[in-house]
Design a protein around this motif. Sequence first.
Motif, PDB file in Angstrom:
ATOM      1  N   PHE A 127       0.825  -1.216   0.000  1.00  0.00           N
ATOM      2  CA  PHE A 127       0.000   0.000   0.000  1.00  0.00           C
ATOM      3  C   PHE A 127       0.857   1.263   0.000  1.00  0.00           C
ATOM      4  O   PHE A 127       0.417   2.315  -0.470  1.00  0.00           O
ATOM      5  N   ASP A 128       2.090   1.199   0.500  1.00  0.00           N
ATOM      6  CA  ASP A 128       2.951   2.377   0.584  1.00  0.00           C
ATOM      7  C   ASP A 128       3.921   2.441  -0.592  1.00  0.00           C
ATOM      8  O   ASP A 128       5.065   2.850  -0.457  1.00  0.00           O
ATOM      9  N   HIS A 129       3.437   2.053  -1.770  1.00  0.00           N
ATOM     10  CA  HIS A 129       4.252   2.047  -2.972  1.00  0.00           C
ATOM     11  C   HIS A 129       4.552   3.477  -3.441  1.00  0.00           C
ATOM     12  O   HIS A 129       3.883   4.433  -3.043  1.00  0.00           O
ATOM     13  N   ASP A 130       5.519   3.591  -4.354  1.00  0.00           N
ATOM     14  CA  ASP A 130       5.804   4.893  -4.961  1.00  0.00           C
ATOM     15  C   ASP A 130       5.081   5.010  -6.304  1.00  0.00           C
ATOM     16  O   ASP A 130       4.373   4.084  -6.730  1.00  0.00           O
ATOM     17  N   GLU A 131       5.245   6.156  -6.977  1.00  0.00           N
ATOM     18  CA  GLU A 131       4.527   6.403  -8.222  1.00  0.00           C
ATOM     19  C   GLU A 131       4.923   5.406  -9.314  1.00  0.00           C
ATOM     20  O   GLU A 131       4.073   4.934 -10.078  1.00  0.00           O
ATOM     21  N   GLN A 132       6.197   5.082  -9.376  1.00  0.00           N
ATOM     22  CA  GLN A 132       6.653   4.140 -10.394  1.00  0.00           C
ATOM     23  C   GLN A 132       6.018   2.769 -10.189  1.00  0.00           C
ATOM     24  O   GLN A 132       5.604   2.110 -11.152  1.00  0.00           O
ATOM     25  N   GLN A 133       5.950   2.320  -8.952  1.00  0.00           N
ATOM     26  CA  GLN A 133       5.316   1.032  -8.665  1.00  0.00           C
ATOM     27  C   GLN A 133       3.830   1.074  -8.998  1.00  0.00           C
ATOM     28  O   GLN A 133       3.277   0.111  -9.533  1.00  0.00           O
ATOM     29  N   PHE A 134       3.183   2.188  -8.687  1.00  0.00           N
ATOM     30  CA  PHE A 134       1.764   2.345  -8.998  1.00  0.00           C
ATOM     31  C   PHE A 134       1.524   2.205 -10.496  1.00  0.00           C
ATOM     32  O   PHE A 134       0.690   1.413 -10.942  1.00  0.00           O
ATOM     33  N   LEU A 135       2.246   2.957 -11.305  1.00  0.00           N
ATOM     34  CA  LEU A 135       2.061   2.908 -12.743  1.00  0.00           C
ATOM     35  C   LEU A 135       2.418   1.543 -13.310  1.00  0.00           C
ATOM     36  O   LEU A 135       1.798   1.073 -14.275  1.00  0.00           O
ATOM     37  N   GLY A 136       3.394   0.893 -12.712  1.00  0.00           N
ATOM     38  CA  GLY A 136       3.790  -0.430 -13.179  1.00  0.00           C
ATOM     39  C   GLY A 136       2.707  -1.476 -13.039  1.00  0.00           C
ATOM     40  O   GLY A 136       2.703  -2.480 -13.761  1.00  0.00           O
ATOM     41  N   GLY A 154      -7.173  -4.832  -9.771  1.00  0.00           N
ATOM     42  CA  GLY A 154      -7.450  -5.367  -8.450  1.00  0.00           C
ATOM     43  C   GLY A 154      -6.501  -6.517  -8.157  1.00  0.00           C
ATOM     44  O   GLY A 154      -6.229  -7.332  -9.036  1.00  0.00           O
ATOM     45  N   TYR A 155      -5.994  -6.572  -6.927  1.00  0.00           N
ATOM     46  CA  TYR A 155      -5.063  -7.635  -6.567  1.00  0.00           C
ATOM     47  C   TYR A 155      -5.194  -7.977  -5.089  1.00  0.00           C
ATOM     48  O   TYR A 155      -5.958  -7.345  -4.351  1.00  0.00           O
ATOM     49  N   GLY A 156      -4.487  -9.001  -4.649  1.00  0.00           N
ATOM     50  CA  GLY A 156      -4.520  -9.449  -3.260  1.00  0.00           C
ATOM     51  C   GLY A 156      -3.122  -9.443  -2.676  1.00  0.00           C
ATOM     52  O   GLY A 156      -2.440  -8.441  -2.632  1.00  0.00           O
ATOM     53  N   ASP A 157      -2.691 -10.588  -2.155  1.00  0.00           N
ATOM     54  CA  ASP A 157      -1.317 -10.863  -1.742  1.00  0.00           C
ATOM     55  C   ASP A 157      -0.891 -10.222  -0.437  1.00  0.00           C
ATOM     56  O   ASP A 157      -0.376 -10.907   0.454  1.00  0.00           O
ATOM     57  N   THR A 158      -1.071  -8.910  -0.268  1.00  0.00           N
ATOM     58  CA  THR A 158      -0.508  -8.229   0.904  1.00  0.00           C
ATOM     59  C   THR A 158      -1.417  -8.265   2.124  1.00  0.00           C
ATOM     60  O   THR A 158      -0.997  -7.836   3.204  1.00  0.00           O
ATOM     61  N   HIS A 159      -2.657  -8.750   1.968  1.00  0.00           N
ATOM     62  CA  HIS A 159      -3.631  -8.819   3.066  1.00  0.00           C
ATOM     63  C   HIS A 159      -3.960  -7.427   3.616  1.00  0.00           C
ATOM     64  O   HIS A 159      -4.348  -7.285   4.775  1.00  0.00           O
ATOM     65  N   ASP A 160      -3.810  -6.413   2.796  1.00  0.00           N
ATOM     66  CA  ASP A 160      -3.906  -5.028   3.237  1.00  0.00           C
ATOM     67  C   ASP A 160      -4.833  -4.264   2.289  1.00  0.00           C
ATOM     68  O   ASP A 160      -4.384  -3.685   1.310  1.00  0.00           O
ATOM     69  N   PRO A 161      -6.152  -4.260   2.532  1.00  0.00           N
ATOM     70  CA  PRO A 161      -7.089  -3.658   1.588  1.00  0.00           C
ATOM     71  C   PRO A 161      -6.922  -2.138   1.474  1.00  0.00           C
ATOM     72  O   PRO A 161      -6.754  -1.440   2.467  1.00  0.00           O
ATOM     73  N   THR A 171      -7.120   3.382 -11.506  1.00  0.00           N
ATOM     74  CA  THR A 171      -7.657   2.955 -10.219  1.00  0.00           C
ATOM     75  C   THR A 171      -7.011   1.649  -9.792  1.00  0.00           C
ATOM     76  O   THR A 171      -7.016   0.667 -10.540  1.00  0.00           O
ATOM     77  N   LEU A 172      -6.450   1.631  -8.596  1.00  0.00           N
ATOM     78  CA  LEU A 172      -5.797   0.446  -8.044  1.00  0.00           C
ATOM     79  C   LEU A 172      -6.450   0.114  -6.712  1.00  0.00           C
ATOM     80  O   LEU A 172      -6.644   0.990  -5.873  1.00  0.00           O
ATOM     81  N   PHE A 173      -6.813  -1.157  -6.533  1.00  0.00           N
ATOM     82  CA  PHE A 173      -7.347  -1.560  -5.237  1.00  0.00           C
ATOM     83  C   PHE A 173      -6.841  -2.938  -4.848  1.00  0.00           C
ATOM     84  O   PHE A 173      -6.493  -3.755  -5.704  1.00  0.00           O
ATOM     85  N   ASN A 174      -6.772  -3.162  -3.551  1.00  0.00           N
ATOM     86  CA  ASN A 174      -6.377  -4.450  -2.995  1.00  0.00           C
ATOM     87  C   ASN A 174      -7.559  -5.028  -2.239  1.00  0.00           C
ATOM     88  O   ASN A 174      -8.197  -4.331  -1.445  1.00  0.00           O
ATOM     89  N   THR A 175      -7.860  -6.294  -2.485  1.00  0.00           N
ATOM     90  CA  THR A 175      -9.044  -6.920  -1.902  1.00  0.00           C
ATOM     91  C   THR A 175      -8.897  -7.249  -0.424  1.00  0.00           C
ATOM     92  O   THR A 175      -9.886  -7.524   0.243  1.00  0.00           O
ATOM     93  N   GLY A 176      -7.668  -7.245   0.089  1.00  0.00           N
ATOM     94  CA  GLY A 176      -7.479  -7.768   1.436  1.00  0.00           C
ATOM     95  C   GLY A 176      -7.567  -9.273   1.446  1.00  0.00           C
ATOM     96  O   GLY A 176      -7.516  -9.932   0.403  1.00  0.00           O
ATOM     97  N   SER A 177      -7.737  -9.860   2.618  1.00  0.00           N
ATOM     98  CA  SER A 177      -7.692 -11.310   2.780  1.00  0.00           C
ATOM     99  C   SER A 177      -8.967 -11.839   3.424  1.00  0.00           C
ATOM    100  O   SER A 177      -9.477 -11.261   4.379  1.00  0.00           O
ATOM    101  N   VAL A 178      -9.446 -12.965   2.899  1.00  0.00           N
ATOM    102  CA  VAL A 178     -10.585 -13.655   3.506  1.00  0.00           C
ATOM    103  C   VAL A 178     -10.158 -14.426   4.741  1.00  0.00           C
ATOM    104  O   VAL A 178     -10.777 -14.330   5.804  1.00  0.00           O
ATOM    105  N   GLY A 179      -9.092 -15.194   4.633  1.00  0.00           N
ATOM    106  CA  GLY A 179      -8.755 -16.132   5.699  1.00  0.00           C
ATOM    107  C   GLY A 179      -7.621 -15.739   6.603  1.00  0.00           C
ATOM    108  O   GLY A 179      -7.344 -16.437   7.580  1.00  0.00           O
ATOM    109  N   ASN A 180      -6.954 -14.608   6.325  1.00  0.00           N
ATOM    110  CA  ASN A 180      -5.773 -14.252   7.092  1.00  0.00           C
ATOM    111  C   ASN A 180      -5.611 -12.737   7.150  1.00  0.00           C
ATOM    112  O   ASN A 180      -4.557 -12.193   6.880  1.00  0.00           O
ATOM    113  N   ALA A 181      -6.713 -12.039   7.482  1.00  0.00           N
ATOM    114  CA  ALA A 181      -6.716 -10.578   7.481  1.00  0.00           C
ATOM    115  C   ALA A 181      -5.840 -10.040   8.614  1.00  0.00           C
ATOM    116  O   ALA A 181      -5.874 -10.546   9.733  1.00  0.00           O
TER     117      ALA A 181
END
Length: 264
Positions: A127-136, A154-161, A171-181
């Motif tokens: 979630f604390d990415h920089d601009e280059q990571q965002f555009l990538g 939309g992506y997952g992985d970091t458990h951090d919605p 627009t970039l969003f992270n779904t968070g985690s179902v089983g390991n929030a």
Amino acid sequence: MDRIALISDVHGNLTALEAVLADIDARGITRIVNLGDYVGKGPRGREVIDVCRERCEVNILGNWDDFLPDPARVIDSEGLAWWLAQLGEGQGEWLRSRPFSHDLLISGRWLRLFHASPVSVHHRVRFDHDEQQFLGMFANTPATGDGPAPTVVGYGDTHDPFYEVAGRGLTLFNTGSVGNAMDDPTPVYVIVEGVLDALEPAPFGVQFVRVPYDAEAEIAVAEAMGMPELDGYVAELRHGVYRGAVNGPRYHRAESRGARKVIR
């Protein structure tokens, strides 16, 4: 308006998955996309795979799904050996054969879904990415293919919605985690709403949903099954405190940003 439920990072927590699916059903949503990490960390990866194969329209590859059943991987820990042994016949092959990403057109926007980043399921963008990571995150790569570049990812992985909009309406969003929030241990998933296959702009929405569940029941199952690394799992399910912050780094590394803990 069409609605699609996005779930991710169930990590063998069948009790949480069942609670989330019940909420999805109660809303009348029939289309579900899973963004990966069915196994590891929790006790019932085999059952989670069976349910997701039945209920999810699309099942995407996650990092745990790739490395855990990798025949070239040296199993060097009790936890990894235990989680691998929980898989049923053919499930390891099924996990590793999942598609890397899934694209769709909704309300005039190209939406791309993947587990971690367009580069690899093992390349993490927090979630604390920089601009280059965002555009990538919106780039076409050999892994995603050469379709239309997405305007929504939309992506997952970091458990951090989170939800973020930047220049040109990306627009970039992270779904968070179902089983390991983490932080808030309540399972979370996303509902995407819009008009599927519409080239023209139309109303579009991204909604985050938290679903309470019986975490103690899942902990009791893990204990009864003799799952290794139980203390770390209990800390995560009860308090949202990453196991790396309790036991030290092992499979991921915990860092802090101010008072906020995030997983790697």
